[in-house]
Design an enzyme around this catalytic site. Structure first.
Site, PDB file in Angstrom:
ATOM      1  N   ASP A  33       0.800  -1.313   0.104  1.00 18.08           N
ATOM      2  CA  ASP A  33       0.088   0.022   0.005  1.00 18.08           C
ATOM      3  C   ASP A  33       0.917   1.042  -0.136  1.00 18.08           C
ATOM      4  OD1 ASP A  33      -3.149   0.540   1.088  1.00 18.08           O
ATOM      5  OD2 ASP A  33      -1.806   2.143   1.170  1.00 18.08           O
ATOM      6  N   ASN A  94     -13.029  -3.265   2.561  1.00 19.26           N
ATOM      7  CA  ASN A  94     -13.913  -2.331   2.549  1.00 19.26           C
ATOM      8  C   ASN A  94     -14.906  -2.314   1.447  1.00 19.26           C
ATOM      9  OD1 ASN A  94     -12.706  -1.085   4.960  1.00 19.26           O
ATOM     10  ND2 ASN A  94     -11.223   0.045   3.732  1.00 19.26           N
ATOM     11  N   GLU A 102     -12.403   3.240  -1.117  1.00 16.56           N
ATOM     12  CA  GLU A 102     -12.041   4.483  -2.112  1.00 16.56           C
ATOM     13  C   GLU A 102     -11.816   4.035  -3.432  1.00 16.56           C
ATOM     14  OE1 GLU A 102      -8.558   6.220   0.003  1.00 16.56           O
ATOM     15  OE2 GLU A 102      -9.691   6.664   1.545  1.00 16.56           O
ATOM     16  N   VAL A 103     -10.933   2.750  -3.597  1.00 22.53           N
ATOM     17  CA  VAL A 103     -10.651   2.276  -4.972  1.00 22.53           C
ATOM     18  C   VAL A 103     -11.738   1.039  -5.162  1.00 22.53           C
ATOM     19  CG1 VAL A 103      -9.009   1.008  -6.201  1.00 22.53           C
ATOM     20  CG2 VAL A 103      -8.217   2.638  -4.420  1.00 22.53           C
ATOM     21  N   HIS A 107     -10.273  -5.402  -2.951  1.00 26.33           N
ATOM     22  CA  HIS A 107      -9.055  -5.552  -2.355  1.00 26.33           C
ATOM     23  C   HIS A 107      -9.157  -5.801  -1.110  1.00 26.33           C
ATOM     24  CE1 HIS A 107      -9.821  -1.427  -2.236  1.00 26.33           C
ATOM     25  NE2 HIS A 107      -9.383  -1.302  -1.269  1.00 26.33           N
ATOM     26  N   HIS A 109      -6.921  -5.690   2.433  1.00 29.64           N
ATOM     27  CA  HIS A 109      -5.902  -4.950   3.024  1.00 29.64           C
ATOM     28  C   HIS A 109      -5.158  -6.228   4.138  1.00 29.64           C
ATOM     29  CE1 HIS A 109      -6.807  -0.587   2.483  1.00 29.64           C
ATOM     30  NE2 HIS A 109      -7.936  -1.102   2.187  1.00 29.64           N
TER      31      HIS A 109
HETATM   32  P1  AMP Z   1      -9.851   1.556   0.436  1.00 28.82           P
HETATM   33  O1  AMP Z   1     -10.249   2.538   1.261  1.00 28.82           O
HETATM   34  O2  AMP Z   1     -10.154   0.267   1.121  1.00 28.82           O
HETATM   35  O3  AMP Z   1     -10.358   1.514  -1.065  1.00 28.82           O
HETATM   36  O4  AMP Z   1      -8.141   1.499   0.303  1.00 28.82           O
HETATM   37  C1  AMP Z   1      -7.676   1.893  -0.873  1.00 28.82           C
HETATM   38  C2  AMP Z   1      -5.939   1.650  -0.609  1.00 28.82           C
HETATM   39  O5  AMP Z   1      -5.360   1.903  -1.807  1.00 28.82           O
HETATM   40  C3  AMP Z   1      -5.681   2.875   0.299  1.00 28.82           C
HETATM   41  O6  AMP Z   1      -4.825   2.329   1.643  1.00 28.82           O
HETATM   42  C4  AMP Z   1      -4.555   3.411  -0.638  1.00 28.82           C
HETATM   43  O7  AMP Z   1      -3.489   3.864   0.262  1.00 28.82           O
HETATM   44  C5  AMP Z   1      -4.196   2.367  -1.461  1.00 28.82           C
HETATM   45  N1  AMP Z   1      -3.659   2.955  -2.801  1.00 28.82           N
HETATM   46  C6  AMP Z   1      -4.076   3.932  -3.627  1.00 28.82           C
HETATM   47  N2  AMP Z   1      -3.396   4.062  -4.694  1.00 28.82           N
HETATM   48  C7  AMP Z   1      -2.447   3.172  -4.620  1.00 28.82           C
HETATM   49  C8  AMP Z   1      -1.397   2.707  -5.435  1.00 28.82           C
HETATM   50  N3  AMP Z   1      -1.150   3.274  -6.768  1.00 28.82           N
HETATM   51  N4  AMP Z   1      -0.563   2.044  -5.010  1.00 28.82           N
HETATM   52  C9  AMP Z   1      -0.824   1.119  -3.837  1.00 28.82           C
HETATM   53  N5  AMP Z   1      -1.712   1.562  -2.885  1.00 28.82           N
HETATM   54  C10 AMP Z   1      -2.511   2.475  -3.435  1.00 28.82           C
END
Ligand code: AMP
Length: 121
Positions: A33, A94, A102-103, A107, A109
């Site tokens: 991350d 999440n 967010e993404v 995924h 963690h």
């Molecule tokens: P979530 O809130 O569960 O969607 O978490 C998304 C995670 O992706 C966050 O912990 C970010 O720090 C991580 N993240 C975003 N962009 C990248 C990237 N380019 N490489 C690695 N991790 C990322």
């Protein structure tokens, strides 16, 4: 549910954006991350186009589901944090708005290397 091909993890999977890779096989990619919340903070993502866990469970093949779940332990073993080879870790995913996702690519963690702390901070 529409999958956004331009989300950042889709770009990582296509090799358009670099990542610090931990592990890769037919089903999963794992990388660190960019904003680590614990000493060890990695992500494990399926290679298929899935928005979140519910979308995945509804649409993925049994092979893909097994591949992702087993992938988590493969990654934990590789990092030396698994129940068998280390001191354990926390995994979470999440999902959607209330989950704080967010993404929009599924995924998990993995947090390790130190105590995870309270379940919800
Ligand atoms: P979530 O809130 O569960 O969607 O978490 C998304 C995670 O992706 C966050 O912990 C970010 O720090 C991580 N993240 C975003 N962009 C990248 C990237 N380019 N490489 C690695 N991790 C990322």
């Amino acid at each position: 549910m529409n999958y956004d091909d331009n989300n950042i993890f889709a770009k990582i999977l296509r090799g358009e954006i670099p990542c610090k890779k931990v592990y890769e096989d037919e089903f999963v990619l794992s990388f660190y991350d960019v904003n680590p919340r614990k000493k060890i903070h990695v992500l494990v993502i399926p290679k298929g186009k899935f928005v979140n866990l519910d979308h995945f469970n509804k649409n993925a093949s049994d092979k893909e589901i097994v591949g992702l779940i087993k992938g988590i332990t493969l990654v934990a073993n590789k990092l030396g944090i698994s129940f068998d080879k280390g001191e354990g870790y926390r995994t979470l995913s999440n999902i959607g708005l209330n989950g704080g996702q967010e993404v929009p690519h599924l995924h998990f963690h993995l947090f390790g290397g130190e105590k995870a702390g309270r379940m919800i901070g």
